[in-house]
Design an enzyme around this catalytic site. Structure first.
Site, short mmCIF file in Angstrom:
data_model
loop_
_atom_site.label_atom_id
_atom_site.label_comp_id
_atom_site.label_asym_id
_atom_site.label_seq_id
_atom_site.Cartn_x
_atom_site.Cartn_y
_atom_site.Cartn_z
N ASP A 77 10.31 -2.70 -2.36
CA ASP A 77 11.60 -2.09 -2.76
C ASP A 77 12.52 -1.58 -1.52
OD1 ASP A 77 9.78 0.22 -2.39
OD2 ASP A 77 10.93 1.30 -3.42
N GLY A 125 0.15 7.95 -8.96
CA GLY A 125 0.41 7.76 -8.57
C GLY A 125 2.12 7.08 -9.78
N SER A 130 4.51 8.79 -9.77
CA SER A 130 6.55 9.69 -10.19
C SER A 130 6.28 10.18 -10.72
CB SER A 130 7.30 8.53 -10.10
OG SER A 130 7.34 8.09 -9.16
N SER A 131 5.47 11.68 -10.69
CA SER A 131 6.23 12.68 -11.20
C SER A 131 7.23 13.62 -10.15
CB SER A 131 5.29 14.14 -11.17
OG SER A 131 4.16 13.47 -9.92
N SER A 132 6.88 13.12 -9.35
CA SER A 132 8.62 13.03 -8.12
C SER A 132 9.62 12.70 -8.66
CB SER A 132 8.35 13.42 -6.55
OG SER A 132 7.53 11.61 -6.16
N GLU A 176 13.63 13.02 -1.39
CA GLU A 176 12.54 12.34 -0.22
C GLU A 176 12.29 12.71 1.27
OE1 GLU A 176 9.72 11.77 -2.18
OE2 GLU A 176 10.02 11.25 -4.79
N ASP A 202 10.82 4.59 -7.66
CA ASP A 202 10.96 5.02 -8.57
C ASP A 202 11.77 5.82 -9.93
OD1 ASP A 202 8.43 4.24 -6.61
OD2 ASP A 202 8.37 6.69 -6.14
N TYR A 250 2.46 5.29 4.96
CA TYR A 250 3.13 5.49 4.32
C TYR A 250 4.81 4.76 5.28
CZ TYR A 250 7.49 3.69 0.38
OH TYR A 250 8.57 3.11 -0.09
C1 GLA Z 1 5.80 4.76 -3.24
C2 GLA Z 1 8.13 4.43 -3.28
C3 GLA Z 1 8.25 3.42 -3.43
C4 GLA Z 1 7.81 1.95 -3.23
C5 GLA Z 1 5.89 2.10 -3.75
C6 GLA Z 1 5.40 1.28 -3.64
O1 GLA Z 1 6.15 4.37 -5.15
O2 GLA Z 1 8.40 6.09 -3.66
O3 GLA Z 1 10.08 3.43 -2.71
O4 GLA Z 1 7.51 1.94 -2.00
O5 GLA Z 1 5.67 3.79 -3.11
O6 GLA Z 1 5.71 -0.17 -4.16
#
Ligand code: GLA
Length: 394
Positions: A39, A126, A128-130, A162, A174, A223
């Site tokens: 992304d 993983g 994405s609760s955030s 974020e 996300d 990251y």
């Molecule tokens: C996390 C990040 C996203 C994306 C993924 C990996 O979820 O928040 O923006 O980069 O990792 O694809």
């Protein structure tokens, strides 16, 4: 829609604030199906909103303070409406503060809000609760401020929360998935144009998330480092191919990589290969879906995991174990890590009739070799975020 959670949230809201919320919003978590770390490289991702999400309830405050309660842990944070600041003592509140900051950036708000959220997105999986929190808070608080925010701007406000408040330089995956999810359809996003389309997922597509519950240290800094390595690689290709106007790894193909990688350090070269391969796999995967070639789609998922493991080095032994077990399990068509990596969960593509058996088998084999048991969660593409109409009072 899980009305029990919403009702519990309403009761809690009343306990804390002695009034009813004026606005209630819901936003789901998401699962990344194909396209890892593409992304922020302006590439492509196939993802899905899940049936678990967060409800955010809001009313106007009588003063200039903002109050927000995390309903699950019953903690409250209070901050001044005009100057939200991140606070390492209560990192969960940073997402809400960041969203509030994004909504009120241009003005100095004269009133704060009363907020409370509750949800059922598994934490640290993983999923994405955030983003579910950012988007539900964004929808409810925008309504409270009587602001009409276009969906992509809302996604950007979540992303900025974020970046500026949580310190993760994430892309928009996300937030976009949480907003644009649709039942039984995968979300395909082009992260250059931000064009979003949804592709029917069909009855043959069932996913199982296996949450290892592992969170390796330094996830956020790793990251951010990957993002920097990708940028370095893109700069290299832009320099050796000046006529091509390369601005991101999205512009580089695997044959470019073969021909022009000389001069790029080994780490950045492998990072680039992962992103380039993932982009190509997403486009191939979308074609597989259109052709209903689910077996081929599953193979792309396995290939994605291998690339994470060797090229991007964002896997970990626990995620590798899940994928290895999945490979040897009847009824599994594909498996890969999902999301940022370095812990969290893997997503498996499973034949619908084998879902229960696969969940039991994978968990049993994994748990035999690991101290911390995994949790399995069947996932079916679900609807995206929305502001709920005024509910009847309890
Ligand atoms: C996390 C990040 C996203 C994306 C993924 C990996 O979820 O928040 O923006 O980069 O990792 O694809």
């Amino acid at each position: 829609m899980n009305t029990a959670i919403l009702e519990q949230a309403r009761l809690l809201f009343r306990d804390y604030y002695q009034c009813d919320p004026i606005h209630v919003a819901y936003a789901p978590g998401r699962v990344e199906i194909l396209g890892n770390h593409t992304d922020y490289n302006e590439g492509f991702v196939l993802s899905s909103a899940i049936a678990q999400g967060t409800w955010f309830l809001a009313a106007s405050a009588p003063d200039t303070q903002c109050r927000v309660v995390a309903g699950d842990v019953r903690e409250q944070v209070v901050f001044p409406a005009a100057s939200p600041r991140p606070d390492p003592q209560a990192p969960w509140a940073d997402y809400v503060k960041g969203v509030w900051a994004g909504l009120t950036d241009a003005e100095s708000p004269s009133r704060g809000f009363l907020g409370l959220f509750l949800g059922n997105v598994p934490l640290g999986a993983g999923l994405s609760s955030s983003a579910a929190l950012e988007i539900s808070a964004g929808l409810a608080l925008a309504a409270l401020c009587q602001r009409d925010i276009p969906p992509l701007d809302l996604a950007r406000i979540g992303q900025a929360a974020e970046h500026r408040f949580a310190g993760v330089q994430c892309g928009l995956l996300d937030q976009i998935t949480s907003i644009f999810g649709q039942p039984d359809r995968l979300v395909k996003t082009d992260f250059r144009s931000l064009a979003v389309e949804t592709i029917p997922a069909g009855d043959a597509l069932r996913f199982l998330v296996v949450n290892t519950g592992v969170k390796h240290r330094l996830v956020d800094s790793e990251y951010n480092r990957r993002r920097e390595e990708c940028r370095r690689a893109a700069t290299h290709f832009a320099t050796v191919l000046p006529e091509r106007n390369i601005t991101a790894l999205r512009d580089v193909s695997s044959s470019d990589w073969e021909r022009y990688r000389a001069g790029l350090d080994d780490t950045a070269a492998r990072r680039a290969l992962h992103v380039i391969g993932e982009n190509e796999r997403v486009l191939a995967g979308a074609n597989c879906l259109r052709d209903a070639d689910i077996a081929a789609f599953g193979q792309l998922m396995f290939a994605s995991h291998e690339s994470s493991r060797y090229n991007f080095e964002n896997s970990c032994p626990e995620l590798d174990d899940v994928v290895a077990i999945a490979r040897d399990t009847d009824g599994v068509l594909g498996a890969r890590l999902s999301g940022g990596g370095f812990g969290g969960g893997s997503v498996l593509l499973v034949e619908p009739e084998s879902l229960d058996a696969v969940a039991q088998h994978v968990a049993a084999v994994y748990n035999r070799g690991h101290h911390h048991p995994c949790i399995t969660l069947p996932v079916r593409p679900a609807a995206g975020a929305r502001l709920l109409g005024m509910q009847q009072k309890l």
